[in-house]
Design an enzyme around this catalytic site. Structure first.
Site, PDB file in Angstrom:
ATOM      1  N   GLY A   1     -10.126   3.956  -1.699  1.00  0.00           N
ATOM      2  CA  GLY A   1     -10.634   2.883  -1.320  1.00  0.00           C
ATOM      3  C   GLY A   1      -9.926   1.807  -0.799  1.00  0.00           C
ATOM      4  O   GLY A   1      -8.699   1.726  -1.007  1.00  0.00           O
TER       5      GLY A   1
ATOM      6  N   GLY B   1     -10.314  -2.679   0.395  1.00  0.00           N
ATOM      7  CA  GLY B   1     -11.276  -3.784   0.531  1.00  0.00           C
ATOM      8  C   GLY B   1     -10.479  -5.026   1.075  1.00  0.00           C
ATOM      9  O   GLY B   1      -9.239  -4.537   1.546  1.00  0.00           O
TER      10      GLY B   1
ATOM     11  N   SER C   1      -8.736  -7.361  -0.364  1.00  0.00           N
ATOM     12  CA  SER C   1      -7.554  -7.804  -0.868  1.00  0.00           C
ATOM     13  C   SER C   1      -6.573  -6.658  -1.089  1.00  0.00           C
ATOM     14  O   SER C   1      -5.481  -7.049  -1.477  1.00  0.00           O
ATOM     15  CB  SER C   1      -7.910  -8.272  -2.191  1.00  0.00           C
ATOM     16  OG  SER C   1      -8.519  -7.248  -3.114  1.00  0.00           O
ATOM     17  N   GLY C   2      -6.820  -5.496  -0.899  1.00  0.00           N
ATOM     18  CA  GLY C   2      -5.837  -4.452  -0.942  1.00  0.00           C
ATOM     19  C   GLY C   2      -6.653  -3.039  -0.943  1.00  0.00           C
ATOM     20  O   GLY C   2      -7.889  -2.772  -0.409  1.00  0.00           O
TER      21      GLY C   2
ATOM     22  N   LYS D   1      -4.593  -0.392  -8.098  1.00  0.00           N
ATOM     23  CA  LYS D   1      -5.189  -1.324  -7.166  1.00  0.00           C
ATOM     24  C   LYS D   1      -4.009  -2.149  -6.875  1.00  0.00           C
ATOM     25  O   LYS D   1      -3.228  -2.583  -7.513  1.00  0.00           O
ATOM     26  CB  LYS D   1      -6.267  -2.169  -7.763  1.00  0.00           C
ATOM     27  CG  LYS D   1      -6.786  -3.246  -6.858  1.00  0.00           C
ATOM     28  CD  LYS D   1      -7.393  -4.395  -7.476  1.00  0.00           C
ATOM     29  CE  LYS D   1      -8.889  -4.002  -8.058  1.00  0.00           C
ATOM     30  NZ  LYS D   1      -9.471  -5.225  -8.504  1.00  0.00           N
TER      31      LYS D   1
ATOM     32  N   ASP E   1     -19.360 -11.033 -10.238  1.00  0.00           N
ATOM     33  CA  ASP E   1     -19.605 -10.114  -9.130  1.00  0.00           C
ATOM     34  C   ASP E   1     -20.174  -9.139  -9.488  1.00  0.00           C
ATOM     35  O   ASP E   1     -19.659  -7.915  -9.137  1.00  0.00           O
ATOM     36  CB  ASP E   1     -18.226 -10.122  -8.284  1.00  0.00           C
ATOM     37  CG  ASP E   1     -18.453  -9.574  -7.094  1.00  0.00           C
ATOM     38  OD1 ASP E   1     -19.431  -9.555  -6.575  1.00  0.00           O
ATOM     39  OD2 ASP E   1     -17.329  -9.033  -6.358  1.00  0.00           O
TER      40      ASP E   1
END
Length: 1004
Positions: free
Chosen positions: A688, A690, A692-693, A709, A812
């Site tokens: 995955g 996004g 930010s990384g 992550k 969120d």
């Protein structure tokens, strides 16, 4: 003659020709209105230019004689755009209603050209800027509703020029300044609603006492300060007075006793002091009095107790003294809530005898004496909440016949004797809480009749005897806490309680073996059987209880080996100490972190020094010290060598990879190294990505799987530094590093590499809920699975909001941040923007970007830029709607609407069958409908109407148990503008279950 005939025929042809079918002038103006607005739902589709008049168009009303347009009602049409000023060109327009749309921009001063208007309603739109002071120039205006917009600035002083205005509603805007004293000049005014504005700590003008026709005065949460003016007593026609949640000080003026028409008085949440005024018996129509959360002293006036009250609520004050017997003269008393005061003395002995008492809550006081025996005389009592007082004596036998009871909370008193046998088996009781008393006797076999019981809490009493086999018939039981009693025997029927999440029977006299079949406890989170006389081997089936995170079997007579299957558990606490266990420790637990978990087992050996008993005398001890010294020196040499090698290897890795580990922080026991993680970060393992990384799937050498992550880059600040990923990393570490819950994703460790930052989590094989709902695995999500996901996520958020200190706001919540393990059980994840409530409330949050995701953001964010627990609850409500409908939170099919608005509209127009995901089995329709209702409660427009997460969890649990949701609701009978706070009032009893949450929940 022929000429005359020719003229008549020509005239008829002219009259019947298409040219005569032209639209009236009013219709042409309305066509201009239609063109100026966006109409995604095609609500104005029948506004047809071919019609002669617009009188048959949707939302249009006409005078039946002149056919001129007199009313325009476009409520809830999803219309967007600027205010259509062409409406003001309709010369006969007297009624204009546009609420619940998306009318935006500012309101032009030209609105005063609507000279014939008598009714103007623009509530629940997106209007901004100042309120035009020219509105007062509309001479016949009687009703003005601009509530729930984004108007800013002050309330126009010119409004004092209104001469016929009866309703002024400016609630829920961004207004500031003070309340103009000129409002006292509107002698015709009947309803004044200015609540939910920040009026800059202004006082309540004494001039409002001139409004002698006023019936509703709603000024809650307006930042009012100072004293309540004595002139308020002149409002003799006032029905509803609500000054709650302000900063008012001083005492209640005596003149308030002259308000002969008053029905309800809401003064809670201020800093009022003094005593309640005498003379309250003059208020013969008073049904509700709420002066909670103040600083009142003294006693409850005798004349107040003689009123024909329906609900008396004076909770959370500082009253002192005893409760007068005269309160029992109230023939209509339905709810009596006096909790969180300093009241003392006995309760009136006749309480409930002459009135249909439904809710009695006097918890957190100093009441003493016996519990009155007439509380359920009229068979209406539902909630009996007397906890944290000094009540003594026996529980009245009459309560055993009270079939209406739903919740009984008597903990922390001085009650003694046996519990009435019938009380154990009342059919509607969901919570029976008798903890911390001196009650004795057996648990009655009649408990089999308590079909609705979900929480049985009887710890810290003198109960004795066998736990009856009949307890296994309580299919809805979620928690059984019976610690610190004298109970004997562990019935085999306990394994039938498949919904059990907590079983605490520690510190009793239980004997025998743990029953066979405990693998049925799939939802068990806590198992505590410590300090009993249980024997036999520890069942290996415990290792299959995957959500178990608290296991305490210490202080028993267990023998044999420790099952290796316990390594499958992810425990926050493990205690097997002080038993008769033998053999070796499971490898996972053979380390210093778990030493205290195994001490006191003479036959248990492992790699932990001193865990096994020493053998031999002084020579043995001397040999031991010599060996210890040798091994100590060897260990020092080894450590120095390892450190040197590690430093050299790090230098090598820095040159090779360009990454130097500077910080490595673990939150759980790890069986892997930082180097191993770095070696596995390859592009073919990315699962995955996004803004930010990226997220990597890492398979470790020991077979474990982790999700990593990698936060890199960031946004440059003014000084040129890159900071955003640092903030996200810090938020995630500070949040997840200190919390432990079965429904919160586990952060194993974190690494700060300088250029990049790594967060290492437990791996969730089934990915995110959002991906599953809309991916190939969507077919695996039947309704029971979706329900469990909703409940799991709710429990995770409830833990953040109610059990963390300080509470944590996720900020969120969305389906992509709810991860699913191998059994599709849910965990809340991604805390990159999470904040502690204490931080947000102090204003330390200066948000430059939206906190949340499109489709999940609560509507109040548009005008407050403030995200709190209520924002999380709204977002969770959207997740529930996703689970029920199977649809995205935003979809081109919805037009400019989102999922919440689509669901509401479709329910109204087509019914629930068109909302529920067609892939779900219709046999669950009733349950799905209940969960849908909970989702709609969570997505209420007003934050105050959304239930707290603790209440959401309870409501979800009650769905499967087919419980009737019974909350203390206000009547709402006085005005459509009286916003009920059912979630707040109904939740006050829930708050009393946890002292540290009480005041925060009430003010949520």
């Amino acid at each position: 003659m022929s000429r005359l005939l020719f003229f008549v025929v020509g005239l008829l042809l002219f009259v019947s020709s298409p040219l005569t079918l032209c639209l009236s002038q009013d219709g042409l103006f309305l066509q201009q209105v239609k063109r100026s607005l966006s109409d995604p739902t095609h609500s104005l589709s029948n506004w047809n230019e071919r019609d002669a008049t617009p009188c048959n168009w949707t939302g249009i009303g006409c005078d039946h004689v002149t056919l001129r347009v007199t009313s325009v009602d476009l409520s809830s049409f999803q219309l967007a755009g600027s205010f259509p000023i062409f409406l003001c060109r309709l010369p006969s327009l007297i009624f204009l209603s546009l609420p619940y749309n998306s009318i935006g921009s500012s309101l032009t001063p030209n609105i005063s050209s609507c000279q014939s208007l008598q009714y103007l309603d623009l509530a629940q739109n997106l209007l901004v800027g100042p309120i035009p002071d020219t509105l007062s120039q509309i001479p016949s205006l009687r009703h003005l509703n601009l509530s729930s917009n984004n108007f800013s600035g002050g309330i126009p002083a010119s409004f004092g020029e209104f001469r016929r205005l009866e309703t002024l509603n400016l609630a829920a805007n961004l207004l500031n300044g003070s309340i103009p004293t000129s409002l006292g000049n509107i002698s015709s005014l009947k309803e004044l609603l200015l609540a939910l504005n920040s009026l800059s700590q202004s006082p309540l003008p004494s001039e409002l006492g001139n409004l002698t026709n006023l019936e509703v005065l709603w000024l809650a949460r307006c930042d009012l300060v100072g004293q309540i003016p004595a002139t308020i007593g002149r409002l003799t026609r006032l029905i509803n007075l609500d000054l709650s949640s302000n900063g008012l000080t001083g005492s209640i003026p005596w003149s308030i006793t002259g308000m002969k028409s008053i029905v309800q008085i809401e003064l809670y949440g201020n800093s009022l002091s003094g005593v309640l005024p005498s003379g309250m018996s003059n208020l013969t129509k008073l049904l509700r009095l709420d002066v909670s959360m103040n600083n009142f002293t003294g006693t409850i006036p005798d004349d107040l107790c003689g009123l024909p009250l329906e609900s008396l609520n004076v909770n959370d004050n500082r009253f002192e003294g005893s409760l007068s017997e005269s309160i029992t003269r109230s023939a209509n008393l339905s709810e009596l809530k006096l909790f969180n005061n300093i009241l003392s003395g006995p309760l009136p002995s006749q309480l409930g005898k002459n009135s249909p008492l439904r809710i009695l809550d006097v918890s957190y006081n100093g009441f003493s004496g016996e519990i009155p025996s007439h509380l359920c005389e009229n068979g209406a009592l539902e909630d009996l909440i007397l906890m944290v007082n000094s009540f003594s004596g026996k529980i009245p036998e009459s309560l055993g016949n009270c079939q209406s009871l739903s919740r009984v909370r008597l903990k922390h008193n001085k009650l003694s004797g046996t519990v009435p046998e019938r009380l154990w088996g009342l059919p509607h009781v969901s919570l029976l809480e008798l903890e911390d008393n001196s009650l004795s006797g057996d648990i009655s076999t009649m408990i089999s009749g308590a079909h609705n019981l979900s929480q049985l809490m009887i710890s810290s009493n003198l109960f004795s005897g066998l736990i009856p086999e009949e307890i296994g018939s309580l299919g809805n039981l979620v928690e059984f806490s019976g610690s610190n009693n004298r109970l004997t025997g562990l019935p085999g029927s306990l394994v039938k309680l498949s919904g059990l999440t907590t079983l605490d029977l520690s510190d009793n006299e239980l004997s025998g073996e743990i029953p066979v079949g405990i693998q049925a406890w799939k939802k068990l989170n806590e198992l505590n059987l410590a300090n009993n006389r249980l024997y036999g081997e520890i069942p290996s089936e415990i290792g299959g209880l995957q959500v178990l995170n608290y296991l305490d079997l210490s202080g028993n007579l267990f023998s044999g080996k420790i099952p290796l299957e316990l390594q499958n558990l992810k425990l926050n606490l493990l205690n097997l100490s002080n038993n008769r266990l033998t053999g070796s420790l499971p490898p996972f637990y053979a380390n210093e972190n778990y030493r205290s978990s195994f001490v006191g087992n003479p036959g248990l050996c492992g790699d932990l020094p001193d865990l096994c008993p020493r053998i031999g005398g002084r020579k043995g001890r001397a040999d031991f010290w010599v060996l210890g010294l040798i091994f100590g020196l060897a260990a020092v040499v080894l450590v120095v060598g390892v450190v040197w090698f590690y430093w050299k290897y790090q230098t090598f890795m820095k040159n090779k990879k360009g990454i130097a580990m500077s910080k490595w922080r673990s939150f759980h026991k790890l069986s892997f190294s930082a180097i191993e993680i770095l070696d596995c970060l390859r592009e073919d393992s990315v699962i995955g990505s996004g803004a930010s990384g990226k997220v990597y799937k890492v398979v470790l050498s020991n077979g474990d799987v982790a999700a990593v992550k990698k936060l890199c880059g960031g946004t440059k600040k003014v000084d040129g530094t890159v900071d955003s990923e640092k903030d996200e990393f810090k938020a995630e570490v500070e949040t997840l590093g200190r919390i432990r819950h079965k429904n919160i994703v586990r952060l194993w460790c974190c690494y700060d590499t300088g250029d990049c930052k790594l967060l290492v989590y437990e791996y969730m094989p089934n990915g995110s809920l959002g991906d599953v709902l809309r991916g190939s695995k969507g077919g695996l999500l039947d309704w029971p699975t979706r329900y469990n996901i909703a409940l799991d996520a709710a429990e995770g958020l409830s833990y953040l909001h109610h059990d963390c200190v300080p509470p944590i706001v996720h900020r969120d919540v969305k389906s992509n941040n709810i991860l699913l393990d191998g059994e599709f059980r849910a965990r809340v994840a991604d805390f990159g923007v999470a904040k502690a409530v204490a931080t947000v409330s102090k204003g330390e949050e200066a948000m430059s970007v939206i906190a949340g995701s499109c489709g999940y953001i609560a509507p109040e964010y548009a005008y407050t830029l403030n995200v709190n627990e209520k924002s999380d609850i709204y977002s969770f409500g959207v997740v529930i709607l996703e689970l029920v409908t199977g649809r995205l939170p935003t979809d081109p099919e919805f037009g400019e609407r989102d999922l919440v608005k689509w669901v509401c509209t479709t329910l109204d127009q087509k019914g629930v069958d068109y909302v529920i995901d067609g892939n779900l089995d219709s046999k669950y329709k009733k349950e799905i409908g209940k969960v849908l209702d909970i989702g709609l409660m969570c997505t209420a427009i007003l934050p105050i109407s959304r239930p707290p997460m603790r209440k959401v969890v309870k409501l979800l649990q009650e769905v499967v148990a087919e419980k009737k949701t019974k909350t203390a609701k206000k009547d709402g009978m006085f005005s459509p503008y009286y916003y009920e706070e059912a979630s707040e009032q109904g939740g006050k009893e829930e708050i009393a279950a946890d002292e540290k949450e009480m005041e925060r929940e009430i003010s949520a």
